[in-house]
Motif scaffolding. Structure first.
Motif, PDB file in Angstrom:
ATOM      1  N   GLY A 197     -73.377  65.775  67.801  1.00  0.00           N
ATOM      2  CA  GLY A 197     -73.652  64.722  68.777  1.00  0.00           C
ATOM      3  C   GLY A 197     -73.836  63.335  68.196  1.00  0.00           C
ATOM      4  O   GLY A 197     -74.145  62.395  68.934  1.00  0.00           O
ATOM      5  N   VAL A 198     -73.687  63.190  66.866  1.00  0.00           N
ATOM      6  CA  VAL A 198     -73.773  61.858  66.261  1.00  0.00           C
ATOM      7  C   VAL A 198     -72.396  61.210  66.388  1.00  0.00           C
ATOM      8  O   VAL A 198     -71.458  61.555  65.679  1.00  0.00           O
ATOM      9  CB  VAL A 198     -74.198  61.950  64.780  1.00  0.00           C
ATOM     10  CG1 VAL A 198     -74.250  60.557  64.153  1.00  0.00           C
ATOM     11  CG2 VAL A 198     -75.556  62.634  64.663  1.00  0.00           C
ATOM     12  N   HIS A 199     -72.271  60.261  67.318  1.00  0.00           N
ATOM     13  CA  HIS A 199     -70.957  59.711  67.633  1.00  0.00           C
ATOM     14  C   HIS A 199     -70.426  58.846  66.491  1.00  0.00           C
ATOM     15  O   HIS A 199     -71.191  58.250  65.736  1.00  0.00           O
ATOM     16  CB  HIS A 199     -71.020  58.882  68.917  1.00  0.00           C
ATOM     17  CG  HIS A 199     -71.860  57.642  68.791  1.00  0.00           C
ATOM     18  ND1 HIS A 199     -73.206  57.632  69.091  1.00  0.00           N
ATOM     19  CD2 HIS A 199     -71.558  56.385  68.386  1.00  0.00           C
ATOM     20  CE1 HIS A 199     -73.692  56.412  68.881  1.00  0.00           C
ATOM     21  NE2 HIS A 199     -72.713  55.642  68.450  1.00  0.00           N
ATOM     22  N   ARG A 200     -69.113  58.756  66.390  1.00  0.00           N
ATOM     23  CA  ARG A 200     -68.493  57.886  65.398  1.00  0.00           C
ATOM     24  C   ARG A 200     -68.731  56.432  65.776  1.00  0.00           C
ATOM     25  O   ARG A 200     -68.602  56.048  66.943  1.00  0.00           O
ATOM     26  CB  ARG A 200     -66.992  58.166  65.296  1.00  0.00           C
ATOM     27  CG  ARG A 200     -66.683  59.354  64.432  1.00  0.00           C
ATOM     28  CD  ARG A 200     -65.197  59.601  64.297  1.00  0.00           C
ATOM     29  NE  ARG A 200     -64.475  58.473  63.723  1.00  0.00           N
ATOM     30  CZ  ARG A 200     -63.360  58.604  62.990  1.00  0.00           C
ATOM     31  NH1 ARG A 200     -62.887  59.826  62.733  1.00  0.00           N
ATOM     32  NH2 ARG A 200     -62.735  57.556  62.517  1.00  0.00           N
ATOM     33  N   LEU A 201     -69.026  55.630  64.773  1.00  0.00           N
ATOM     34  CA  LEU A 201     -69.357  54.237  65.028  1.00  0.00           C
ATOM     35  C   LEU A 201     -68.149  53.403  65.435  1.00  0.00           C
ATOM     36  O   LEU A 201     -68.305  52.332  66.026  1.00  0.00           O
ATOM     37  CB  LEU A 201     -69.998  53.626  63.780  1.00  0.00           C
ATOM     38  CG  LEU A 201     -71.347  54.224  63.366  1.00  0.00           C
ATOM     39  CD1 LEU A 201     -71.827  53.610  62.061  1.00  0.00           C
ATOM     40  CD2 LEU A 201     -72.387  54.013  64.463  1.00  0.00           C
ATOM     41  N   ASP A 202     -66.947  53.879  65.119  1.00  0.00           N
ATOM     42  CA  ASP A 202     -65.747  53.104  65.436  1.00  0.00           C
ATOM     43  C   ASP A 202     -65.089  53.515  66.747  1.00  0.00           C
ATOM     44  O   ASP A 202     -64.047  52.959  67.120  1.00  0.00           O
ATOM     45  CB  ASP A 202     -64.732  53.208  64.300  1.00  0.00           C
ATOM     46  CG  ASP A 202     -64.442  54.651  63.894  1.00  0.00           C
ATOM     47  OD1 ASP A 202     -65.160  55.556  64.340  1.00  0.00           O
ATOM     48  OD2 ASP A 202     -63.497  54.872  63.110  1.00  0.00           O
ATOM     49  N   ASN A 203     -65.677  54.459  67.453  1.00  0.00           N
ATOM     50  CA  ASN A 203     -65.032  54.973  68.665  1.00  0.00           C
ATOM     51  C   ASN A 203     -64.750  53.881  69.694  1.00  0.00           C
ATOM     52  O   ASN A 203     -63.637  53.748  70.203  1.00  0.00           O
ATOM     53  CB  ASN A 203     -65.906  56.053  69.315  1.00  0.00           C
ATOM     54  CG  ASN A 203     -65.742  57.413  68.662  1.00  0.00           C
ATOM     55  OD1 ASN A 203     -64.847  57.607  67.858  1.00  0.00           O
ATOM     56  ND2 ASN A 203     -66.616  58.341  68.999  1.00  0.00           N
ATOM     57  N   VAL A 204     -65.770  53.103  70.016  1.00  0.00           N
ATOM     58  CA  VAL A 204     -65.621  52.117  71.092  1.00  0.00           C
ATOM     59  C   VAL A 204     -64.636  51.028  70.686  1.00  0.00           C
ATOM     60  O   VAL A 204     -63.735  50.668  71.454  1.00  0.00           O
ATOM     61  CB  VAL A 204     -66.989  51.506  71.462  1.00  0.00           C
ATOM     62  CG1 VAL A 204     -66.804  50.366  72.458  1.00  0.00           C
ATOM     63  CG2 VAL A 204     -67.900  52.579  72.049  1.00  0.00           C
TER      64      VAL A 204
END
Length: 738
Positions: free
Chosen positions: A216-223
């Protein structure tokens, strides 16, 4: 100011030394100097030269070379390894943020400048670069210590301001508290950055991790990547910038002799036409105009030193080399005696692997500007240790006058990690030849990338192996013929020993117990430029070994999984084989028309086993399902691991099904994705990834998912047809169920 210049140089040096820990023992100044051709000492020992680069490296107070905290509490983690889509930025930020107890929603990243002193790769001997799936292995302790040091400094600042015992200060989710008082990281940042950097910060016990290893730790570059906000080289727009495209020679080794640029200059928007060592460049105000101008060029090529052989010619020469002894790589026992022993079952095979293109989503590109006695380069720099001196040499400036500003990159698979820095040098050469001091954006089209690039080498293997009457492997003779990736580069003195390029033969031996073994290598030379390709030598050695293992299992009358488990040399390898087989339901019923195959391989110190299910039809092979088991040591980001294995499976499958670069009289026949066919969405199978929980040191994950895929598919075909598959790609071959 540059981000590091806000700290006193001595403080930064001490901080970097404290964070390097045991890995510092691996740093080799000799490696860096050799890579830089004896120049660039100032770059290695000092700061990156460009003060204005600080804007790209985050704002706020610098705690050490890797962590900055802004007044609003934003934590910027400086990423020393290029993120080409593999999730490195998120992974390294996770390490620092967990040790800091930062608020993940306030964590961001910025790419580090070219500065080997602070951002070198310990597994590259201290040279700054990304590759070989080393980012996490080389930087796990560094980034944890960077985060832990920053946390300790925040605690010290809070204790000093509030006059409390540091032992009573708590940190959680970006907040510092003690004695009924609390403050965010931002409020304490300036004061904390002035605290002494702890020489040996206390690290968390794994049981205390809040981010490392957690789902559940999202990737920082997703957005940013989803919205288009992420900046790639192709997005760079600067005042007065021109776009350049290059007419490259149609054959490798050819050079421009003369050109007529009149028709090109007549194209609206074209500003200049210049000759550079790599070809003839057309500069224009738009990419479209530059391409139109190039189409109008008339170029005479000097092909005196050009490669003129076709693929069939090379294969014939490689096959002749297979018939002769090669250079010894590994030998024990008496192979010939064991192969000729009474009662053994002999299995022989010749394997053929084509040249492969990297075919990254973003073709090669770079922006270069010669300015104020230096050169500024905007690109995805995978190997700054090469890009800096090569750019300096081309521009005619000192290495400390080279300012590389790394950007997000749309894939590489090894293509941007080049000792010659080909496209970076090309951009600088064009900017210098134009001579106007304006930024020049070099753009390679897909056709440029396919026809004028670098390739995974063509290889042939010959394997003779045998099992005895009890079904045990007793002999293995393995001969590899192919080009050296490292010869002629600055890597050669360090990585080619006794004429043996390790990248040609890695993975050929050691996985299974064989009492009589002989491995040989014949290195050939061609004019085709070659380079590492995602998982390097393991792309072909794993295939040969694992396909032979299935053939030996059949000769022994044994199940392929049981055969591997009986003879694997490593318990971790056995564990992933068992896990993949269990999760795939090995030995259980399958839907009508399906067969299974398995392959397992260790690469970059990571163990991967993959079980595939296929169906065969008139239309060809359909891979329905892949079950992967992975042991990459301690897992930092499960989602990133999962994504990299899934992506590696897709990448490997596309190459196995379709991938081949072929030559006709020295000219590459493929040009775009109509002739170099990638994996289609309809061909992507269902993929399951199962990770082995481990306390071992983290190892690579960007590449190890690739090697087992093709042999697992081949072994499923073998199970369905009774015919082993000894050449790639599968396209063009006919497979009928037995």
């Amino acid at each position: 100011m540059h981000m590091l210049q806000k700290l006193a140089p001595d403080a930064v040096s001490k901080a970097a030394a404290a964070l390097a820990g045991p890995a510092a023992a691996l740093l080799s100044r000799r490696f860096v100097l050799a890579a830089m051709g004896g120049v660039g000492v100032g770059l290695m020992l000092g700061f990156a030269p460009a003060a204005e680069a600080a804007a790209d490296a985050g704002t706020g107070a610098a705690f050490n070379p890797f962590v900055r905290v802004a007044p609003d509490g934003t934590v910027t983690v400086i990423i020393k390894h290029l993120d080409k889509g593999q999730g490195t930025a998120t992974g390294l930020a996770t390490l620092a943020a967990d040790e800091m107890d930062a608020d993940w929603s306030k964590v961001t990243t910025a790419f580090a400048p070219a500065d080997a002193k602070y951002y070198g790769n310990a597994l590259f001997g201290g040279a700054q670069g990304t590759g070989g799936s080393t980012s996490m292995a080389a930087s796990y302790d560094v980034y944890r210590k960077a985060g832990a040091a920053a946390r300790a400094m925040l605690v010290a600042a809070a204790a000093r301001q509030w006059s409390v015992d540091p032992a009573t200060v708590k940190v959680s989710n970006g907040m510092v508290s003690a004695g009924g008082r609390s403050a965010g990281f931002g409020a304490l940042a300036e004061a904390a950055a002035r605290e002494t950097v702890p020489a040996d910060p206390v690290l968390k016990a794994p049981s205390a991790f809040t981010l490392i290893g957690k789902e559940g730790v999202h990737r920082l570059d997703n957005v940013a990547k989803t919205t288009g906000a992420g900046i790639y080289t192709q997005d760079v727009k600067l005042p007065g910038m021109l776009v350049a495209v290059v007419a490259h020679p149609p054959r490798f080794g050819a050079k421009p002799k003369s050109f007529d640029g009149a028709a090109a200059r007549a194209v609206k928007g074209v500003s200049d036409v210049v000759m550079v060592p790599q070809g003839v460049a057309v500069l224009a105000t738009t990419t479209h105009a530059a391409i139109k101008g190039r189409d109008a060029l008339k170029v005479e090529w000097d092909e005196t030193a050009a490669e003129t052989r076709s693929t069939a010619d090379m294969i014939g020469e490689y096959r002749a080399a297979l018939a002769k002894p090669g250079a010894p790589v590994e030998s024990h026992g008496d192979v010939e005696k064991a192969l000729a022993a009474p009662g053994v079952k002999l299995v022989e095979a010749e394997f053929e692997f084509p040249y492969l293109a990297h075919a990254a989503m973003e073709p090669m590109n770079a922006v270069a500007q010669l300015k104020d006695g230096g050169v500024i380069i905007w690109t995805g720099s995978q190997l700054p240790v090469a890009d800096v001196p090569n750019a300096a040499r081309t521009a005619g400036v000192a290495p400390e006058k080279v300012d590389i500003r790394s950007l997000w990159t749309g894939g590489s698979f090894g293509r941007r990690a080049l000792a010659s820095s080909d496209f970076v040098v090309e951009a600088v050469a064009i900017a210098k030849a134009h001579g106007k001091g304006v930024p020049v954006k070099l753009v390679w089209t897909r056709e440029d990338d396919m026809k004028a690039g670098y390739y995974r080498p063509l290889y042939l293997h010959k394997v003779r192996a045998a099992v005895d009457a009890s079904g045990k492997p007793v002999a293995w003779h393995h001969h590899v013929v192919g080009q050296s990736i490292l010869s002629g580069t600055f890597f050669e003195p360090m990585m080619v020993k006794n004429g043996i390029d390790e990248t040609s033969i890695e993975g050929t031996h050691g996985a299974y117990v064989v009492p009589n073994l002989k491995v040989e290598l014949t290195t050939v030379k061609t004019g085709v430029p070659v380079l590492w390709w995602r998982s390097v030598g393991h792309t072909h050695t794993a295939y040969a070994v694992e396909v032979m293992m299935d053939q030996l299992a059949r000769a022994a009358g044994q199940d392929p999984v049981a055969f591997r488990l009986a003879h694997a040399t490593d318990e971790r390898m056995k564990a992933v084989i068992r896990l993949a087989a269990e999760k795939a339901g090995w030995g259980g019923p399958l839907p009508a028309g399906r067969t299974r195959g398995i392959a397992a391989h260790r690469s970059f110190n990571t163990y991967v086993a993959e079980v595939v299910e296929i169906t065969l039809a008139d239309a060809g092979i359909k891979v329905e399902r892949v079950v992967a088991a992975v042991d990459c040591g301690r897992i930092v980001n499960p989602d990133v691991v999962r994504a990299q294995v899934e992506g590696g499976i897709g990448f490997g499958l596309g190459a196995a099904l379709h991938g081949a670069i072929t030559l006709d009289k020295g000219a590459v026949e493929q040009a775009n994705f109509d002739t170099y066919v990638p994996l289609r969405m309809s061909e992507m199978p269902k993929v399951e990834v199962h990770m082995v929980a481990s306390d071992a040191a983290p190892t690579g994950i960007g590449e190890p998912g690739v090697p087992p895929l093709a042999p697992a598919v081949a072994n499923a075909i073998f199970a369905a047809t009774g015919r082993p598959v000894h050449s790639l790609p599968f396209a063009g071959q006919t497979f009928k169920p037995s």
